[in-house]
Design a protein around this motif. Sequence first.
Motif, PDB file in Angstrom:
ATOM      1  N   ARG A  67      14.536 -65.405 -17.788  1.00  0.00           N
ATOM      2  CA  ARG A  67      13.188 -65.462 -18.797  1.00  0.00           C
ATOM      3  C   ARG A  67      13.211 -66.547 -19.773  1.00  0.00           C
ATOM      4  NH1 ARG A  67      11.169 -59.898 -20.357  1.00  0.00           N
ATOM      5  NH2 ARG A  67      11.555 -59.272 -18.250  1.00  0.00           N
ATOM      6  N   GLU A  68      12.288 -67.573 -19.706  1.00  0.00           N
ATOM      7  CA  GLU A  68      11.915 -68.378 -20.801  1.00  0.00           C
ATOM      8  C   GLU A  68      10.715 -68.159 -21.598  1.00  0.00           C
ATOM      9  OE1 GLU A  68      11.623 -72.092 -18.895  1.00  0.00           O
ATOM     10  OE2 GLU A  68       9.881 -71.693 -17.808  1.00  0.00           O
ATOM     11  N   PHE A  69      11.257 -68.890 -22.957  1.00  0.00           N
ATOM     12  CA  PHE A  69       9.976 -68.827 -23.834  1.00  0.00           C
ATOM     13  C   PHE A  69       8.725 -70.000 -23.485  1.00  0.00           C
ATOM     14  CE2 PHE A  69       7.735 -68.928 -27.867  1.00  0.00           C
ATOM     15  CZ  PHE A  69       7.421 -70.214 -28.212  1.00  0.00           C
ATOM     16  N   VAL A  70       7.777 -69.506 -23.863  1.00  0.00           N
ATOM     17  CA  VAL A  70       6.490 -70.424 -23.386  1.00  0.00           C
ATOM     18  C   VAL A  70       5.754 -70.864 -24.609  1.00  0.00           C
ATOM     19  CG1 VAL A  70       4.461 -70.337 -22.040  1.00  0.00           C
ATOM     20  CG2 VAL A  70       6.264 -69.361 -20.980  1.00  0.00           C
ATOM     21  N   MET A 114      -1.220 -57.427 -36.529  1.00  0.00           N
ATOM     22  CA  MET A 114      -1.343 -58.743 -37.373  1.00  0.00           C
ATOM     23  C   MET A 114       0.099 -58.926 -38.174  1.00  0.00           C
ATOM     24  SD  MET A 114      -3.700 -57.518 -40.352  1.00  0.00           S
ATOM     25  CE  MET A 114      -3.792 -59.132 -41.067  1.00  0.00           C
ATOM     26  N   ARG A 115       0.993 -58.055 -38.247  1.00  0.00           N
ATOM     27  CA  ARG A 115       1.983 -58.228 -38.657  1.00  0.00           C
ATOM     28  C   ARG A 115       3.263 -58.984 -38.111  1.00  0.00           C
ATOM     29  NH1 ARG A 115       3.257 -52.635 -42.173  1.00  0.00           N
ATOM     30  NH2 ARG A 115       1.499 -52.850 -43.626  1.00  0.00           N
ATOM     31  N   TYR A 116       2.845 -59.207 -36.768  1.00  0.00           N
ATOM     32  CA  TYR A 116       4.001 -59.801 -36.021  1.00  0.00           C
ATOM     33  C   TYR A 116       3.802 -61.114 -35.314  1.00  0.00           C
ATOM     34  CZ  TYR A 116       6.319 -55.114 -36.086  1.00  0.00           C
ATOM     35  OH  TYR A 116       6.908 -53.954 -36.535  1.00  0.00           O
ATOM     36  N   ILE A 117       4.628 -61.816 -35.229  1.00  0.00           N
ATOM     37  CA  ILE A 117       4.683 -63.097 -34.261  1.00  0.00           C
ATOM     38  C   ILE A 117       4.663 -62.556 -32.952  1.00  0.00           C
ATOM     39  CG2 ILE A 117       5.728 -65.151 -33.486  1.00  0.00           C
ATOM     40  CD1 ILE A 117       7.124 -65.156 -36.518  1.00  0.00           C
ATOM     41  N   MET A 118       3.867 -63.026 -32.312  1.00  0.00           N
ATOM     42  CA  MET A 118       3.406 -62.626 -30.712  1.00  0.00           C
ATOM     43  C   MET A 118       4.021 -63.840 -29.957  1.00  0.00           C
ATOM     44  SD  MET A 118       2.607 -59.583 -30.713  1.00  0.00           S
ATOM     45  CE  MET A 118       2.334 -59.335 -28.995  1.00  0.00           C
ATOM     46  N   LYS A 119       4.580 -63.677 -28.773  1.00  0.00           N
ATOM     47  CA  LYS A 119       4.954 -64.698 -27.995  1.00  0.00           C
ATOM     48  C   LYS A 119       4.862 -64.217 -26.593  1.00  0.00           C
ATOM     49  CE  LYS A 119       9.059 -65.841 -30.832  1.00  0.00           C
ATOM     50  NZ  LYS A 119      10.494 -66.131 -31.124  1.00  0.00           N
ATOM     51  N   TRP A 120       4.778 -65.452 -25.810  1.00  0.00           N
ATOM     52  CA  TRP A 120       4.660 -65.397 -24.245  1.00  0.00           C
ATOM     53  C   TRP A 120       5.949 -65.942 -23.824  1.00  0.00           C
ATOM     54  CZ3 TRP A 120       1.021 -62.868 -21.470  1.00  0.00           C
ATOM     55  CH2 TRP A 120      -0.225 -62.609 -21.881  1.00  0.00           C
ATOM     56  N   TYR A 121       6.641 -65.221 -22.697  1.00  0.00           N
ATOM     57  CA  TYR A 121       7.731 -65.580 -22.035  1.00  0.00           C
ATOM     58  C   TYR A 121       7.261 -65.561 -20.538  1.00  0.00           C
ATOM     59  CZ  TYR A 121      10.869 -65.331 -25.865  1.00  0.00           C
ATOM     60  OH  TYR A 121      11.581 -65.635 -26.985  1.00  0.00           O
ATOM     61  N   ARG A 122       8.105 -66.338 -19.577  1.00  0.00           N
ATOM     62  CA  ARG A 122       7.932 -66.297 -18.228  1.00  0.00           C
ATOM     63  C   ARG A 122       9.190 -66.141 -17.403  1.00  0.00           C
ATOM     64  NH1 ARG A 122       5.193 -72.247 -17.136  1.00  0.00           N
ATOM     65  NH2 ARG A 122       7.276 -73.647 -17.686  1.00  0.00           N
ATOM     66  N   GLN A 123       9.090 -65.567 -16.364  1.00  0.00           N
ATOM     67  CA  GLN A 123      10.444 -65.376 -15.393  1.00  0.00           C
ATOM     68  C   GLN A 123       9.999 -65.760 -14.001  1.00  0.00           C
ATOM     69  OE1 GLN A 123      12.700 -61.899 -15.807  1.00  0.00           O
ATOM     70  NE2 GLN A 123      14.619 -62.876 -15.087  1.00  0.00           N
ATOM     71  N   ALA A 124      10.571 -66.882 -13.541  1.00  0.00           N
ATOM     72  CA  ALA A 124      10.266 -67.292 -12.205  1.00  0.00           C
ATOM     73  C   ALA A 124      11.597 -66.587 -11.142  1.00  0.00           C
ATOM     74  CB  ALA A 124      10.347 -68.703 -12.024  1.00  0.00           C
ATOM     75  N   PRO A 125      11.350 -66.601  -9.963  1.00  0.00           N
ATOM     76  CA  PRO A 125      12.190 -65.766  -9.139  1.00  0.00           C
ATOM     77  C   PRO A 125      13.496 -66.678  -9.278  1.00  0.00           C
ATOM     78  CG  PRO A 125       9.993 -65.922  -8.170  1.00  0.00           C
ATOM     79  CD  PRO A 125      10.076 -66.736  -9.380  1.00  0.00           C
ATOM     80  N   GLY A 126      14.665 -65.753  -9.609  1.00  0.00           N
ATOM     81  CA  GLY A 126      15.966 -66.448  -9.510  1.00  0.00           C
ATOM     82  C   GLY A 126      16.304 -67.317 -10.766  1.00  0.00           C
ATOM     83  N   LYS A 127      15.398 -67.181 -11.693  1.00  0.00           N
ATOM     84  CA  LYS A 127      15.715 -68.006 -13.067  1.00  0.00           C
ATOM     85  C   LYS A 127      15.426 -66.900 -14.251  1.00  0.00           C
ATOM     86  CE  LYS A 127      13.743 -72.203 -11.523  1.00  0.00           C
ATOM     87  NZ  LYS A 127      12.750 -73.299 -11.923  1.00  0.00           N
TER      88      LYS A 127
END
Length: 114
Positions: free
Chosen positions: A45-48, A30-43
């Motif tokens: 990693r980006e923030f979601v 609970m102390r942490y900001i949680m994030k989702w990222y994604r990475q498509a082939p050949g690209k």
Amino acid sequence: QVQLVESGGGLVQPGGSLRLSCVASGFTFMRYIMKWYRQAPGKEREFVAGITGVGGITTLADSVKGRFTISRDNAKNTVYLQMNSLKPEDTAVYYCYAAGTNYWGQGTQVTVSS
């Protein structure tokens, strides 16, 4: 031992929905900001999406606004990503991440295809 374990990925048709889950252990979730990222082939990693530890303030990438929702349940040490109206360009490996740390999950594959 810190662990982030994602689940819920799969193959879905365009316009469909998936709900990803990430269960955390080994740190005070609970102390942490949680994030989702994604990475498509050949690209790169980006923030979601991201969500604060308490209060649940959320941030979404422009590309997913209006379609994706991030949420968390601190009692279950779990962060979720609800993905609706999926598009082929959403195809990627999705990772959860505890902001400010080196804690990453192993990723879960999402494939949007007819």
